[in-house]
Design a protein around this motif. Structure first.
Motif, PDB file in Angstrom:
ATOM      1  N   CYS A 110     -24.138  70.168  41.813  1.00  0.00           N
ATOM      2  CA  CYS A 110     -22.922  70.714  41.218  1.00  0.00           C
ATOM      3  C   CYS A 110     -23.011  72.236  41.188  1.00  0.00           C
ATOM      4  O   CYS A 110     -24.100  72.800  41.020  1.00  0.00           O
ATOM      5  CB  CYS A 110     -22.721  70.187  39.802  1.00  0.00           C
ATOM      6  SG  CYS A 110     -22.072  68.491  39.745  1.00  0.00           S
ATOM      7  N   TYR A 112     -21.716  75.785  39.343  1.00  0.00           N
ATOM      8  CA  TYR A 112     -21.251  76.256  38.039  1.00  0.00           C
ATOM      9  C   TYR A 112     -20.842  77.716  38.110  1.00  0.00           C
ATOM     10  O   TYR A 112     -21.368  78.487  38.921  1.00  0.00           O
ATOM     11  CB  TYR A 112     -22.366  76.090  36.996  1.00  0.00           C
ATOM     12  CG  TYR A 112     -22.852  74.671  36.850  1.00  0.00           C
ATOM     13  CD1 TYR A 112     -22.236  73.790  35.973  1.00  0.00           C
ATOM     14  CD2 TYR A 112     -23.929  74.208  37.601  1.00  0.00           C
ATOM     15  CE1 TYR A 112     -22.666  72.484  35.844  1.00  0.00           C
ATOM     16  CE2 TYR A 112     -24.375  72.900  37.485  1.00  0.00           C
ATOM     17  CZ  TYR A 112     -23.740  72.044  36.603  1.00  0.00           C
ATOM     18  OH  TYR A 112     -24.171  70.743  36.480  1.00  0.00           O
ATOM     19  N   LYS A 115     -17.431  80.830  32.387  1.00  0.00           N
ATOM     20  CA  LYS A 115     -16.057  80.487  32.018  1.00  0.00           C
ATOM     21  C   LYS A 115     -15.108  81.679  32.082  1.00  0.00           C
ATOM     22  O   LYS A 115     -13.932  81.523  32.378  1.00  0.00           O
ATOM     23  CB  LYS A 115     -16.034  79.874  30.617  1.00  0.00           C
ATOM     24  CG  LYS A 115     -16.547  78.449  30.581  1.00  0.00           C
ATOM     25  CD  LYS A 115     -16.403  77.837  29.203  1.00  0.00           C
ATOM     26  CE  LYS A 115     -16.812  76.374  29.229  1.00  0.00           C
ATOM     27  NZ  LYS A 115     -16.705  75.740  27.897  1.00  0.00           N
ATOM     28  N   VAL A 156     -29.223  78.043  37.193  1.00  0.00           N
ATOM     29  CA  VAL A 156     -28.102  77.738  36.296  1.00  0.00           C
ATOM     30  C   VAL A 156     -28.320  78.395  34.932  1.00  0.00           C
ATOM     31  O   VAL A 156     -27.394  78.971  34.343  1.00  0.00           O
ATOM     32  CB  VAL A 156     -27.915  76.222  36.160  1.00  0.00           C
ATOM     33  CG1 VAL A 156     -26.786  75.898  35.182  1.00  0.00           C
ATOM     34  CG2 VAL A 156     -27.629  75.589  37.524  1.00  0.00           C
ATOM     35  N   SER A 160     -26.035  81.356  33.024  1.00  0.00           N
ATOM     36  CA  SER A 160     -25.518  81.254  31.651  1.00  0.00           C
ATOM     37  C   SER A 160     -25.892  82.477  30.824  1.00  0.00           C
ATOM     38  O   SER A 160     -25.185  82.834  29.874  1.00  0.00           O
ATOM     39  CB  SER A 160     -26.030  79.983  30.976  1.00  0.00           C
ATOM     40  OG  SER A 160     -27.382  80.115  30.580  1.00  0.00           O
ATOM     41  N   LEU A 169     -21.911  81.963  41.689  1.00  0.00           N
ATOM     42  CA  LEU A 169     -22.068  80.551  41.353  1.00  0.00           C
ATOM     43  C   LEU A 169     -23.551  80.222  41.303  1.00  0.00           C
ATOM     44  O   LEU A 169     -24.365  80.854  41.978  1.00  0.00           O
ATOM     45  CB  LEU A 169     -21.427  79.663  42.418  1.00  0.00           C
ATOM     46  CG  LEU A 169     -19.925  79.762  42.641  1.00  0.00           C
ATOM     47  CD1 LEU A 169     -19.545  78.972  43.890  1.00  0.00           C
ATOM     48  CD2 LEU A 169     -19.169  79.234  41.431  1.00  0.00           C
ATOM     49  N   CYS A 174     -26.176  67.999  38.432  1.00  0.00           N
ATOM     50  CA  CYS A 174     -24.913  67.787  37.714  1.00  0.00           C
ATOM     51  C   CYS A 174     -25.147  67.448  36.246  1.00  0.00           C
ATOM     52  O   CYS A 174     -24.217  67.563  35.437  1.00  0.00           O
ATOM     53  CB  CYS A 174     -24.110  66.684  38.399  1.00  0.00           C
ATOM     54  SG  CYS A 174     -23.509  67.172  40.047  1.00  0.00           S
ATOM     55  N   LYS A 177     -24.303  70.121  33.375  1.00  0.00           N
ATOM     56  CA  LYS A 177     -22.957  70.420  32.855  1.00  0.00           C
ATOM     57  C   LYS A 177     -22.859  70.148  31.359  1.00  0.00           C
ATOM     58  O   LYS A 177     -21.934  70.618  30.699  1.00  0.00           O
ATOM     59  CB  LYS A 177     -21.900  69.611  33.607  1.00  0.00           C
ATOM     60  CG  LYS A 177     -22.009  68.104  33.470  1.00  0.00           C
ATOM     61  CD  LYS A 177     -20.993  67.425  34.377  1.00  0.00           C
ATOM     62  CE  LYS A 177     -21.141  65.916  34.349  1.00  0.00           C
ATOM     63  NZ  LYS A 177     -20.225  65.243  35.305  1.00  0.00           N
ATOM     64  N   LEU A 183     -20.659  77.785  30.599  1.00  0.00           N
ATOM     65  CA  LEU A 183     -20.442  77.542  32.018  1.00  0.00           C
ATOM     66  C   LEU A 183     -19.418  76.433  32.203  1.00  0.00           C
ATOM     67  O   LEU A 183     -19.287  75.545  31.353  1.00  0.00           O
ATOM     68  CB  LEU A 183     -21.747  77.126  32.714  1.00  0.00           C
ATOM     69  CG  LEU A 183     -22.902  78.110  32.714  1.00  0.00           C
ATOM     70  CD1 LEU A 183     -24.080  77.523  33.478  1.00  0.00           C
ATOM     71  CD2 LEU A 183     -22.497  79.456  33.296  1.00  0.00           C
ATOM     72  N   GLU A 184     -18.719  76.491  33.308  1.00  0.00           N
ATOM     73  CA  GLU A 184     -17.832  75.385  33.637  1.00  0.00           C
ATOM     74  C   GLU A 184     -18.116  74.916  35.057  1.00  0.00           C
ATOM     75  O   GLU A 184     -18.657  75.666  35.883  1.00  0.00           O
ATOM     76  CB  GLU A 184     -16.362  75.765  33.490  1.00  0.00           C
ATOM     77  CG  GLU A 184     -15.866  76.844  34.405  1.00  0.00           C
ATOM     78  CD  GLU A 184     -14.390  77.138  34.176  1.00  0.00           C
ATOM     79  OE1 GLU A 184     -13.619  77.044  35.146  1.00  0.00           O
ATOM     80  OE2 GLU A 184     -14.018  77.459  33.020  1.00  0.00           O
ATOM     81  N   LEU A 185     -17.774  73.672  35.296  1.00  0.00           N
ATOM     82  CA  LEU A 185     -18.008  73.069  36.601  1.00  0.00           C
ATOM     83  C   LEU A 185     -17.019  73.652  37.599  1.00  0.00           C
ATOM     84  O   LEU A 185     -15.802  73.560  37.411  1.00  0.00           O
ATOM     85  CB  LEU A 185     -17.849  71.553  36.491  1.00  0.00           C
ATOM     86  CG  LEU A 185     -18.356  70.691  37.635  1.00  0.00           C
ATOM     87  CD1 LEU A 185     -19.857  70.871  37.822  1.00  0.00           C
ATOM     88  CD2 LEU A 185     -18.029  69.233  37.369  1.00  0.00           C
ATOM     89  N   GLU A 188     -18.117  69.817  42.413  1.00  0.00           N
ATOM     90  CA  GLU A 188     -19.041  68.703  42.198  1.00  0.00           C
ATOM     91  C   GLU A 188     -19.407  68.049  43.523  1.00  0.00           C
ATOM     92  O   GLU A 188     -18.596  67.979  44.444  1.00  0.00           O
ATOM     93  CB  GLU A 188     -18.384  67.677  41.269  1.00  0.00           C
ATOM     94  CG  GLU A 188     -19.322  66.611  40.750  1.00  0.00           C
ATOM     95  CD  GLU A 188     -18.686  65.759  39.663  1.00  0.00           C
ATOM     96  OE1 GLU A 188     -19.399  64.970  39.035  1.00  0.00           O
ATOM     97  OE2 GLU A 188     -17.463  65.899  39.453  1.00  0.00           O
TER      98      GLU A 188
END
Length: 233
Positions: A110, A112, A115, A156, A160, A169, A174, A177, A183-185, A188
């Motif tokens: 995934c 991320y 946001k 990841v 953040s 990204l 996944c 999440k 963070l937002e997806l 996927e």
């Protein structure tokens, strides 16, 4: 095959008497983490205590220094030749004494994004092996790549913490999440193959007196993988 099974049972019965540290590549939240959890659930009597060690070279180094087990990813079904290049590179300097166990994990990547970022990313950061496995998606989206040698979970996590340039990204499991609320997806299941698996080995290694060629290390690893029964769940 029967002799191998007896050998493994003898090893496992020895380990069951006392908790054994195992040095695990990468960090919490990584695919290695998910894989060692799966392995320990299958073999609870081994009483393995995982310690995460970041890079693969550091994992092997600590395993040798402390004369204990290591657990790393070594192959992926979506890679050309299937072997993880970083694993082969590490095995140029380290030799596998024996494989004590293995587990296969279905892999789903995934992507991320922060946001509050714009939704026009320019760069994707992840572990080099992961970037190889998502190369088609990277190309289709005209993204630049950035290596995070410490692993997908660290990529990841660092995103953040806003440690990368804007419009970046991070690609990882996944499962992450649920971990980072800022963070937002973004996307996927971005892997080159929607159904792929990575194989992880529990093993003992030692440092070679002299490094060997990449092709020789590949041949040795292939020989170790032969005969292992794949059981992807």
């Amino acid at each position: 095959m029967k002799s191998v099974t007896v050998f493994l049972l003898l090893i496992f019965s020895t380990f069951s008497a006392l908790a054994q540290t195992v040095y695990v590549q990468a960090s919490k939240g990584s695919f290695n983490d998910l894989a060692i959890q799966k392995f320990t659930k299958r073999h609870p009597k081994l009483l393995l205590t995982p310690t995460f060690t970041g890079t693969l070279n550091n994992t092997f180094k600590l395993g040798v220094e402390h004369s204990t087990l290591v657990f790393t990813a070594v192959s992926n079904s979506s890679l050309k030749g299937q072997l993880v290049p970083q694993a082969v590179q590490a095995l140029q300097d380290y030799k596998i004494d024996r494989v004590l166990g293995h587990v296969e994990l279905s892999i789903k990547f995934c992507a991320y994004i922060l946001k509050d970022e714009s939704k026009t990313p320019k760069t994707v950061v992840s572990h080099p092996a992961a970037l190889l496995q998502i190369s088609h998606w990277v190309s289709q989206n005209h993204l630049q790549t950035q290596d995070e040698l410490a692993g997908t979970a660290v990529a990841v996590k660092n995103l953040s913490l806003n440690e990368y340039y804007s419009n970046t990204l991070a690609v990882g499991s996944c499962q992450l999440k649920y971990t980072y609320k800022n963070l937002e997806l973004f996307a996927e299941n971005v892997g080159n193959h929607k159904k792929s698996y990575t194989q992880f080995l529990l093993m003992k290694v030692h440092k070679r007196a002299q490094p060997i060629a990449f092709n020789s290390a590949s041949t040795e690893l292939i020989a170790k993988l032969k005969g292992l029964t794949l059981k992807v769940e």
